[in-house]
Scaffold this motif. Structure first.
Motif: not given
Length: 377
Positions: A188-213
């Motif tokens: 009934x009340x929206x519950x927002x999930x955490x935004x998970x990475x869409x890139x594989x582990x070898x390409x992941x950066x935890x503060x990659x601003x190409x995905x926005x702020x």
């Protein structure tokens, strides 16, 4: 089918609301007047496969929820006054490392030990300025038991959406009073999930601003390896002292909240259409304010109330607009003028702002507010 109804105090409602939002990890340390949150979580979380841990102190509790959040949990801690002071360094860590978490702080008399069982509204500035440095701040101030339940769900949603610590601060009256609460149905009340990475582990950066702020956040233990630090950092999470990177990162962390105030800031407008005097209130004090506004109306005074539900970011836009329409503001609060100063800033000298301040452990009553309304009139 009828919804489930219960008679709960605010602290109990907060715990149940957190569980509705998906909270599965609580760490805390007992402190009056917030301990009931820990009590409920200690009973209910294990039933759902969640974890409850009583830490050795407030600092350890804050550290524990940050670690659990990085491991993928939705996390909560509860405290009051002196406990909030102890948590502040790690709250700053949560801000710069951009770790979602919810801090529930029941406002009691202070500073220091102060009045542990008395109500106050004197922690609102600590939510924004308590930890050093520039950082985002989101603070919700519920005024009823039902709203405490619903606002802590919103706090979890905002913490996940903007990847930042979020605080919920009822005053002691709201935290300990008992009221009827209607539990929402699942979904009934929206519950927002955490935004998970869409890139594989070898390409992941935890503060990659190409995905926005608000970059996606991976969870430890899912194959993603990344660095977390309290130092200014680069997109890969490792420290940097490069001026242009530090400047851009600091600005982004504040911008992700400040650029979304219309999504974050909530408020209630009561009898404002023709109001000449507006009472600006929050928490339990707004309940006295509502009664006072009605009483003033019965006496022929066109009074209204603007109730703050989101204290940070402050509702600048709405109060600036009101300042151009009314004869004056009345600001009752259980401190020595913390909200009043913000209202004066927004009013920009256009209208008088008359404060009512109590720090004696007693609530502000409607008669006090009516008398001050008459001063403006």
């Amino acid at each position: 089918m009828a919804k489930k109804v219960a008679f709960l105090q605010g602290n109990e409602a907060a715990a149940h609301g957190a569980i509705y939002a998906g909270c599965n990890f609580f760490a805390g340390y007992p402190i009056t007047p917030s301990t009931e949150v820990a009590e409920v979580c200690s009973l209910e979380l294990p039933k759902l496969g969640g974890k409850f841990i009583q830490m050795e102190d407030e600092i350890g509790a804050m550290a524990a929820i940050l670690g659990a959040s990085l491991a993928g949990s939705k996390v909560l801690t509860a405290t009051s006054g002196p406990g909030l002071s102890l948590k502040q360094e790690l709250i700053g860590y949560g801000c710069i490392a951009e770790i979602p978490c919810v801090i529930y702080n029941v406002m009691r008399g202070g500073p220091s030990t102060g009045m542990p069982t008395g109500p106050s509204q004197s922690d609102v500035m600590a939510a924004k300025w308590g930890t050093h440095g520039d950082h985002p701040a989101i603070l919700l101030v519920p005024a009823s038991v039902q709203e405490t339940y619903e606002e802590i769900i919103r706090a979890f949603n905002l913490s996940e959406k903007y990847r930042t610590p979020v605080m919920v601060m009822p005053d002691e009256i709201v935290a300990h009073m008992r009221e009827r609460i209607v539990f929402p149905e699942p979904g009934e009340i929206e519950v927002v999930p955490r935004k998970a990475p869409t890139v594989p582990p070898e390409q992941y950066k935890p503060y990659d601003t190409s995905f926005g702020d608000v970059p996606p956040l991976a969870s430890y233990g899912t194959g993603y390896k990344f660095h977390v630090t309290g130092l200014n950092k680069m997109q890969d999470g490792f420290p940097t002292t490069k001026a242009e990177i530090v400047q851009a990162e600091e600005e982004r962390q504040v911008r992700k909240v400040n650029a979304n105030v219309d999504d974050i800031v909530t408020f209630e407008e009561y009898l404002l259409d023709d109001a000449e005097v507006v009472v600006i209130a929050y928490g339990s004090t707004s309940r006295s304010a509502r009664y006072a506004v009605n009483a003033a109306r019965e006496q022929g005074i066109k009074a209204g109330m603007f109730r703050i539900k989101t204290f940070w970011p402050f509702p600048d836009k709405q109060i600036k607009a009101l300042a151009g329409k009314v004869k004056g503001f009345v600001t009752p609060e259980m401190n020595l003028g913390m909200c009043t100063g913000e209202v004066e800033r927004c009013a920009q000298g256009k209208v008088p702002v008359l404060g009512i301040f109590r720090v004696d452990g007693e609530p502000i009553n409607p008669d006090q507010i009516v008398a001050k309304i008459k001063e403006v009139k």
